[in-house]
Design an enzyme around this catalytic site. Structure first.
Site, mmCIF file in Angstrom:
data_model
loop_
_atom_site.group_PDB
_atom_site.id
_atom_site.type_symbol
_atom_site.label_atom_id
_atom_site.label_comp_id
_atom_site.label_asym_id
_atom_site.label_seq_id
_atom_site.Cartn_x
_atom_site.Cartn_y
_atom_site.Cartn_z
ATOM 1 N N GLY A 171 0.836 -1.196 0.000
ATOM 2 C CA GLY A 171 0.000 0.000 0.000
ATOM 3 C C GLY A 171 0.872 1.247 0.000
ATOM 4 O O GLY A 171 2.098 1.153 0.042
ATOM 5 N N LYS A 172 0.201 2.378 -0.045
ATOM 6 C CA LYS A 172 0.928 3.652 -0.119
ATOM 7 C C LYS A 172 1.877 3.822 1.064
ATOM 8 O O LYS A 172 2.903 4.467 0.957
ATOM 9 C CB LYS A 172 -0.068 4.805 -0.087
ATOM 10 C CG LYS A 172 -0.587 5.182 -1.447
ATOM 11 C CD LYS A 172 -1.322 6.503 -1.364
ATOM 12 C CE LYS A 172 -2.172 6.692 -2.598
ATOM 13 N NZ LYS A 172 -3.069 7.814 -2.522
ATOM 14 N N ARG A 173 1.491 3.249 2.204
ATOM 15 C CA ARG A 173 2.290 3.484 3.413
ATOM 16 C C ARG A 173 3.469 2.538 3.560
ATOM 17 O O ARG A 173 4.196 2.604 4.528
ATOM 18 C CB ARG A 173 1.384 3.405 4.646
ATOM 19 C CG ARG A 173 0.860 4.767 5.062
ATOM 20 C CD ARG A 173 -0.172 4.690 6.144
ATOM 21 N NE ARG A 173 -1.492 4.939 5.601
ATOM 22 C CZ ARG A 173 -2.402 3.997 5.378
ATOM 23 N NH1 ARG A 173 -2.140 2.736 5.653
ATOM 24 N NH2 ARG A 173 -3.583 4.294 4.867
#
Ligand code: GLU
Length: 481
Positions: free
Chosen positions: A247-249
């Site tokens: 994911g983006k994180r």
């Protein structure tokens, strides 16, 4: 033989992550390998998630990676338009066919009512299926502003997925899915079936998240009397640690950011193609042509592929060297424009080429150039502590260091031919004359001329800087000590 047609069908909802791009690479490779056609289709029917400019970014990224599409935006083609938002009349026409044959109906149920049904299912601890609440008398009429639902035919279904193998599902996962929304736009579930059929798509390659909806898609193919294309579910890309989707994180940048950081298109393509696929050999570096000839669906792994940025950057370093060694310094230099420190702009290309030729094999990304080469273009700030605290120089007294700088300056001043070979001879003599270890003597000189954490071979660095600058820097340091 049937012509292979594949497509990349992104939704323009924002930045392009690593997974999006891999979903473009595999269909491209399959199309090219079979002298087929690769279509770009923009799935912009979700108006709430639509992001202005996202399509440009998609097109730009594909072009950068060398994934040219044979049909789609810009290039056109016989199956256009290629934006789903421009195909509404086609979806309406197709849904009307279903309505006419009694397989789709208008459903005016308000959202609040649907919420109620959902809540009821939660209370009764059962999965929500709209068909359980379907009114007895159905409205077989196409109505503007009213969602149109599919009249499902739930039954056991079996199919083959090129990656996941034999699959089956029971009636409990098949429902009266929405085909056309209240706003007149189709759902993904419906639109892609229509478009793939009209565009002659033979291989539907997409993320594994669509696998659970496949029974509903099979019912639609059946209702239209369509052949089911080859279905290919691409495994998830997993975060560097744990068992969750990337994911983006999780530290993965967008493709655009990697590009801006100086990751080469060749490396990005190579890395992503091998994220979840390998040809069974130890080979790690593949050109696009090699990927086209070696790629095969049956070697796509079915389990998630772990994202590893270190590997991506390693591969990028390999590609930087490969371009330098096979295409030449100028070819690599052309790719570095925009990545040099600002001060380099006023220097001639020839000088930058020289700097590049001694530094390229240490680059992981092109943006490393900024930090790694600044001292070739501007005098570094003298930092006496860097000399005193250096692990090799710590043991020497200040007087000793001063004396060594003097001797180094004397020796280097005496060189007439300031080239790498003469410099190496002089440096070796200096080692002998002073009785110092290379780590000590060379660190001293290296720091004084660069004040950088590392630099290429000392003789090459000195040669590139030129006699005047190298000696001026050494003298300045000797005075400052
Ligand atoms: N528009 C879908 C997405 O971006 C594409 C899925 C597909 O390739 O069919 O996820």
């Amino acid at each position: 033989m049937m012509k292979v047609v594949t497509r990349f069908a992104p939704s323009p909802t924002g930045y392009i992550h690593i997974g999006n791009v891999r979903s473009a690479i595999y269909p491209y490779l399959i199309a090219k390998q079979n002298s087929g056609k690769f279509i770009l289709r923009i799935e912009d029917t979700d108006r709430e998630r639509y992001v202005e400019g996202a399509t440009d970014l998609i097109e730009d990224t594909l072009k950068w990676l060398g994934l040219e599409w044979d049909e789609g935006p810009i290039v056109g083609g016989e199956n256009g338009p290629y934006f789903q938002s421009e195909r509404l009349s086609i979806y309406h026409e197709w849904v009307k066919k279903l309505i006419e044959s009694g397989r789709a109906y208008a459903d005016p149920t308000p959202p609040e009512k649907l919420d109620e049904y959902r809540k009821q299912c939660v209370t009764e601890k059962r999965a929500f299926l709209y068909r359980d609440f379907r009114p007895e008398k159905l409205d077989f009429e196409f109505r503007e502003g009213v969602p149109i639902r599919f009249l499902s035919d739930p039954k056991p279904r079996e199919w083959n997925d090129a990656v996941m193998g034999k699959m089956s599902a029971g009636p409990e996962v098949q429902d009266d899915i929405v085909l056309i929304k209240k706003d007149g736009y189709p759902t993904y579930n419906f639109a892609h079936i229509v478009d793939d059929a009209l565009m002659g798509v033979t291989h539907v390659m997409r993320g594994v998240e669509y696998l659970s909806s496949t029974p509903n898609y099979l019912a639609l193919y059946e209702a239209f009397g369509l052949d089911v294309p080859v279905l290919v579910s691409l495994p998830h890309i997993l975060a560097p640690t744990g068992n969750k989707k990337l994911g983006k994180r999780d530290g993965a940048k967008s493709v655009t950011e990697y590009r801006e950081d100086g990751v080469l298109a060749e490396a990005m393509l190579n890395y992503l193609a091998c994220l979840g696929w390998n040809d069974g050999t130890e080979q790690e570096i593949y050109t696009k042509d090699e990927l086209i000839s070696r790629f095969s669906l049956d070697k796509i792994q079915s389990s998630g592929a772990r994202y590893d940025e270190v590997k991506l950057l390693w591969m990028n370093g390999q590609w930087i060297r490969r371009i330098f060694n096979t295409q030449g310094d100028k070819a690599l230099y052309d790719r570095t424009i925009g990545f040099w420190p600002e001060v380099a702009e006023s220097y001639p290309e020839e000088y930058c080429l020289k700097v590049l030729s001694i530094i390229y094999d240490r680059l992981k990304t092109l943006s490393d150039l900024r930090e790694m080469t600044e001292y070739f273009f501007k005098d570094p700030e003298i930092d006496v502590d860097m000399i005193k605290n250096n692990k090799f120089l710590k043991k020497l007294s200040e007087a000793e260091i001063e004396d060594l700088y003097k001797k180094a300056i004397e020796k280097l001043s005496s060189i007439d031919n300031w080239d790498a070979d003469s410099l190496q001879v002089a440096l070796n003599e200096l080692l002998e004359e002073t009785g110092k270890k290379p780590a000590e003597l060379f660190s001293m000189i290296r720091i004084a001329i660069s004040f950088a954490p590392f630099s290429p071979a000392l003789n090459l660095t000195l040669e590139t800087l030129g006699k005047d600058i190298a000696l001026a820097r050494l003298n300045a340091v000797a005075r400052a000590i």
